[in-house]
Design an enzyme around this catalytic site. Structure first.
Site, PDB file in Angstrom:
ATOM      1  N   LYS A  15     166.672  18.156   7.405  1.00 43.84           N
ATOM      2  CA  LYS A  15     167.476  17.123   7.551  1.00 43.84           C
ATOM      3  C   LYS A  15     168.679  17.142   8.631  1.00 43.84           C
ATOM      4  O   LYS A  15     168.824  16.949   9.515  1.00 43.84           O
ATOM      5  CB  LYS A  15     167.325  16.310   7.281  1.00 43.84           C
ATOM      6  CG  LYS A  15     166.292  15.413   6.372  1.00 43.84           C
ATOM      7  CD  LYS A  15     165.803  14.401   5.702  1.00 43.84           C
ATOM      8  CE  LYS A  15     164.235  14.338   5.454  1.00 43.84           C
ATOM      9  NZ  LYS A  15     163.989  13.308   4.008  1.00 43.84           N
ATOM     10  N   GLY A  33     162.719  21.529   3.026  1.00 46.14           N
ATOM     11  CA  GLY A  33     162.193  20.686   2.093  1.00 46.14           C
ATOM     12  C   GLY A  33     164.046  19.268   2.964  1.00 46.14           C
ATOM     13  O   GLY A  33     163.875  20.296   4.034  1.00 46.14           O
ATOM     14  N   SER A  34     164.290  19.082   2.811  1.00 49.42           N
ATOM     15  CA  SER A  34     165.189  17.927   3.083  1.00 49.42           C
ATOM     16  C   SER A  34     166.333  18.673   2.908  1.00 49.42           C
ATOM     17  O   SER A  34     167.019  17.692   4.588  1.00 49.42           O
ATOM     18  CB  SER A  34     165.439  16.927   2.159  1.00 49.42           C
ATOM     19  OG  SER A  34     164.708  16.098   1.847  1.00 49.42           O
ATOM     20  N   VAL A  35     166.929  19.604   3.335  1.00 45.47           N
ATOM     21  CA  VAL A  35     167.505  20.584   3.521  1.00 45.47           C
ATOM     22  C   VAL A  35     168.116  20.323   4.914  1.00 45.47           C
ATOM     23  O   VAL A  35     168.947  20.564   5.793  1.00 45.47           O
ATOM     24  CB  VAL A  35     167.545  21.655   2.297  1.00 45.47           C
ATOM     25  CG1 VAL A  35     169.116  22.083   4.306  1.00 45.47           C
ATOM     26  CG2 VAL A  35     168.351  21.255   1.688  1.00 45.47           C
TER      27      VAL A  35
END
Lengths: 395, 577
Positions: B301, B297-299
């Protein structure tokens, strides 16, 4: 039950008393070895491909059963029927090869396969025995008819077949068939001069192939100089033989099958040698040799030229295929995808072998050839059992 | 029959041929008979050729199997000998992690046993773990050697000796022992009953291609990079949180960003390597930290942001419109709770905007995008001494949809170890170090981003803590920075919003990070007193607790500029970045 007395005139009884039972026993032995080896070698392959563990094993059982029945049926035929079968099937196989060029499915860079009723069939496998029998007929005709040059027709057949196979491309089968053709030509009485000329041409052709087919060059280079790398399968096979020793690692304990992509097909001999050792390996070689030598000796006594040539041609085809496979396994030859008869996994090759051996069984029956049955179509008019074979024997 | 030419019964071609031949003075019967005889002679040649070739094949087979430098069969039985040489394993401070204890195997010559019942009774009195039924059956057999029990202690050995029964046979068979039990189980691995390494470092000890250099061994002891104090703190905190949030499991790794040394690696649930770990079951044996691959997931980014900053596709101050969902093909990308204004590259990370992240990814070419992930080692199998490693699961295609979703960590599954190694390079000045458990050589690092980009990334990841999704970590006096990820787990029918995996990839201290960590919780549940189930509510406080415990052990000082949170003047993010 059918009584199998020597005087029984039923065709099955006749078959039983005229068939070469030692030859049949040898083939059955090979089939049993093939059955065992499929169970030993194919589950790991199936596992690697993430399909059912016994996928290959079950299929092979079905193929083996079909092959056995098919072989027996073919062996029941009389020589003239064998020839008609070969010519009929030969034409179909040639058509099949042509068809693969148009609609065949491409596997590993070649289009050799046709999908028929859910099975992948390789028409070129069936072409081989039919080609041999037909060429034998042509060669035999050389001495029975002076109005036709049988050898020339035989040569034309070779050229046509070679062109078709090189288009697939299936250079291995092409070379195999050419070798068998040359051997038959020699056996039929071809002159040494012509044969030497052919050898020279053949060598020149090999050089040409080496230049124009990259994968052919790749394999040959690596065979001559292993330091070039890319000899993974060969190295693993050598390791397997060494690992096997005298009595093998025991069934199921071999390691090579876990690392070889073709453990159940081209390299099944190495798998067998690793798990069952030198003793069983030698036994397998012995059985192959026995089948070939027994057939040759038996055909030698035939008085019909066509039977002699067709039979020896077929057995040479069988023998060459065996020798090439074993030599590749033992690193005496550059790698060439060739199955070990009856032992490697593979439906097409098994059925084609059943056809080949069925024909050999038929041609080596006591009633064949020695009684000088016939070597051409004119026998159609005269029922066989009336003219020649007093025991009957017509289906 | 042989050699006799039988009269021909049928002639091809009928009378015409017969007539022609007669004219030529040739009798076909003779001609064919002659040909048959030639073939007969030549078949003999074929017989000899085949015999020769098959003999050669047989000889070659014999040579390959039993000739040469002897069969390998001899070698196979020599393996257990390594048992005596297996080095002890100690942590970086010399604390014993794996050792040998004296043990003995008990067997018997069943033919020499006079009274089976009596012997079993005598043995059972000494050995409480003896399987009496099996022992009775074995001793009643007529075999020369039956094995009764493995792993007798020296006391038991002595007691059995004093029985003085000549039928009993004992041999020394040392056992591997792990004093800390399950504490470092996934890292150490375990050995089988014959002392062969089956997992973790134990596996490495058997299989490493080169023998361990003497430099790496100290007095026969192998020091590893693990710090058992750190390991204990990390495992205890992780276990506490798993219980607190009723999570199904979790994992955590702590790494030194300056050399790739792994100080701690935990995967829960775990197993005790002393107690027949092979029976522990897949759940416990599975190392989530290195063998599991997850859509983080967002990690992800942070990797997307550093890519555009590094390649110059966007400057830190460039803004991107994130108020409206964007469509790529049939795929629509939305933000769960978006900021309705244009965001800078840093703000996209801080507010965790999927829309912005997708735009960042699509601002470079597919080749550059793929190449950057490759440079960060996210495309290949990572390297570490233990065998529990795996290839990441990558999108089958690399079109716009795949690139957009992977920019915020969906459609690409990597192991926590890979994420941590790449993440450490984001904050340490831009050098990615090969992770390691054995510290026997200079660290192996490659520059993956510039120092300037790394500085930006530090600022951005610190802002995540001060102003973004990781605010629960801002009170730590060890100045944590990082990025959260809350990913829905993929199930049989697609993504399951009720099953989350929360992660926090971070480092401390923020001004000059020395230690990086990744902490992951699998399926944490919402609990009373906590607002949500996202990473900020469970894994961030957990990470903070871990840092608070391990930083003092690692000699990291509280930051002098630290003030209690109430007194921090909260700037607008834009000003901080």
């Amino acid at each position: 039950m059918i009584g199998f007395g020597r005087t029984d005139r039923h065709f099955l009884a006749n078959w039983w008393w005229t068939i070469d039972r030692w030859l049949l026993l040898g083939i059955v032995f090979l089939m049993i070895v093939g059955f065992v080896m499929t169970f030993a070698a194919s589950p790991v392959i199936a596992h690697r491909l993430e399909i059912d563990t016994y996928h290959f094993a079950y299929r092979q059982i079905v193929f083996l059963a079909m092959a056995f029945v098919g072989m027996i049926i073919v062996s029941l035929l009389e020589p003239v029927q064998i020839r008609r079968l070969a010519m009929g099937l030969g034409v179909m196989a040639l058509g099949g090869v042509l068809l693969t060029l148009m609609v065949g499915s491409e596997i590993k860079g070649s289009t050799r396969w046709l999908r028929v009723l859910g099975f992948s069939l390789q028409p070129s496998e069936f072409l081989k025995p039919c080609f041999v029998v037909t060429v034998a007929w042509c060669f035999a005709m050389q001495n029975t008819r002076l109005d036709v040059s049988g050898r020339l027709i035989g040569f034309a057949l070779l050229i046509v077949t070679c062109i078709l196979l090189s288009l697939q491309p299936d250079i291995g089968q092409m070379i195999l068939l050419t070798l068998v053709w040359a051997a038959m030509f020699f056996l039929a009485g071809g002159s040494y001069l012509f044969l030497s000329a052919m050898s020279v041409t053949g060598l020149a052709l090999l050089v040409f192939l080496y230049q124009s087919f990259p994968h052919f060059k790749f394999r040959l280079d690596r065979f001559l100089d292993p330091s070039l790398g890319g000899t993974y399968q060969t190295d693993k096979a050598l390791e397997a033989f060494k690992n096997g020793g005298l009595f093998g690692t025991g069934p199921g304990d071999g390691k090579i099958k876990h690392v070889l992509p073709d453990g159940h097909t081209d390299y099944v001999f190495a798998v067998a040698a690793e798990e069952f050792g030198l003793v069983v390996g030698l036994l397998i070689i012995f059985i192959f040799a026995a089948i070939i030598l027994r057939s040759l000796v038996s055909l030698r006594d035939s008085r019909d030229h066509w039977v002699q040539l067709a039979g020896t041609g077929l057995i040479i085809l069988f023998g060459l295929q065996t020798i090439i496979n074993m030599a590749v396994n033992l690193n005496l030859m550059p790698p060439k995808g060739m199955t070990l008869p009856f032992i490697s996994y593979g439906g097409s090759s098994l059925l084609a072998l059943a056809l080949t051996m069925g024909m050999i069984l038929s041609l080596t029956r006591h009633s064949s050839g020695q009684k000088r049955i016939l070597s051409d179509g004119s026998a159609d008019e005269i029922p066989l059992h009336k003219t020649l074979n007093l025991k009957g024997g017509v289906l | 029959m042989r050699g006799e030419v039988m009269p021909s019964l049928i002639r091809p071609g009928g009378d015409l041929v017969e007539a022609t031949n007669a004219q030529l003075g040739i009798r076909l019967g003779d001609l064919e008979g002659h040909a048959v005889d030639i073939t007969r002679r030549r078949i003999w040649l074929a017989v000899w050729v085949f015999t020769l070739i098959f003999t050669l094949l047989g000889a070659r087979l014999a040579h390959l199997t039993v000739g040469g430098d002897g069969p390998m069969t001899v070698k196979r039985n020599t393996q257990p000998q390594v048992a005596q040489e297996r080095p002890y394993i100690v942590d970086r401070n010399g604390v014993l992690l794996a050792t040998q204890i004296s043990a003995y195997n008990l067997g018997a010559d069943a033919r020499k046993v006079e009274d089976v019942e009596e012997m079993v009774a005598a043995l059972a009195a000494i050995l409480p773990g003896l399987n009496r039924q099996k022992a009775t059956r074995f001793l009643s057999s007529n075999r020369r050697y039956v094995e009764l029990m493995k792993g007798l202690t020296p006391q038991q050995y002595k007691a059995v000796l004093t029985l003085g029964n000549p039928a009993l046979k004992m041999e020394k068979a040392d056992r591997r022992f792990y004093p800390h039990g399950s504490l470092a189980s996934h890292m150490l691995g375990f050995v089988g009953s014959d002392m062969q390494g089956l997992a973790g470092l134990e596996f490495f000890l058997d299989r490493s291609l080169e023998p361990l250099s003497q430099e790496s061994l100290r007095d026969g002891r192998l020091p590893v990079t693990l710090d058992i104090r750190v390991q204990h703190s990390v495992r205890a905190e992780l276990a506490k949180s798993i219980k607190k949030f009723s999570a199904t499991g979790g994992s955590a790794i702590v790494m030194d960003v300056e050399n790739g040394n792994i100080l701690s690696m935990v995967s829960l649930p775990d197993f005790d390597p002393n107690l027949k770990p092979w029976n522990a079951g897949h759940q416990r044996l599975f190392n989530k930290a290195t063998l599991g691959t997850y859509e983080l997931g967002s990690v992800f980014k942070i990797f997307t942001a550093s890519m555009v900053l590094e390649t110059g596709a966007a400057a830190p101050e460039d803004t991107f419109q994130t108020s409206l969902p964007i469509s790529i093909g049939r795929h629509e990308i939305t933000d769960p709770h978006g900021e309705k204004r244009p965001l800078t590259v840093g703000e996209i990370v801080v507010h965790s905007s999927n829309i912005g992240s997708a735009q960042l990814a699509l601002s470079v070419t597919p080749e550059v995008h793929w190449g950057f992930l490759e440079r960060l080692g996210l495309i290949d199998k990572p390297e570490l001494e233990i065998p529990e490693l795996t290839n990441p699961q990558l999108p089958r295609q690399w079109g716009e949809v795949e690139r957009a979703t992977s920019s915020y960590g969906y459609g690409i599954s990597i192991s926590p170890l890979q994420a941590l190694v790449a993440g450490a390079a984001m904050v340490n000045g831009g050098v990615m170090y090969r992770p390691r458990l054995i510290n026997d050589d200079l660290p192996l690092g490659v520059r993956v981003i510039s120092e300037e980009t790394s500085t930006h990334m530090r600022q951005i990841m610190r802002a995540v803590v001060t102003h973004g999704t990781a605010k629960n970590a801002r009170n730590s006096k060890f100045m944590i920075l990082g990025k959260t990820g809350t990913a829905r787990m993929a199930g049989p029918g697609g993504y399951d919003s009720s099953r989350l995996m929360t992660s926090f990839l971070g480092a401390f201290p923020a001004h000059s990070p020395r230690y990086a960590f990744i902490v992951i919780l699998h399926e944490p549940q919402k609990i009373d007193g906590v607002y949500g189930t996202g990473a900020g509510w469970n894994v961030v406080p957990l990470s903070t607790d871990i840092v608070e415990r391990i930083a003092p052990l690692l000699g990291v000082m509280p930051h002098p500029a630290y003030k209690p949170a109430d007194n921090i003047i909260l700037h607008k993010v834009r000003e901080v970045l």
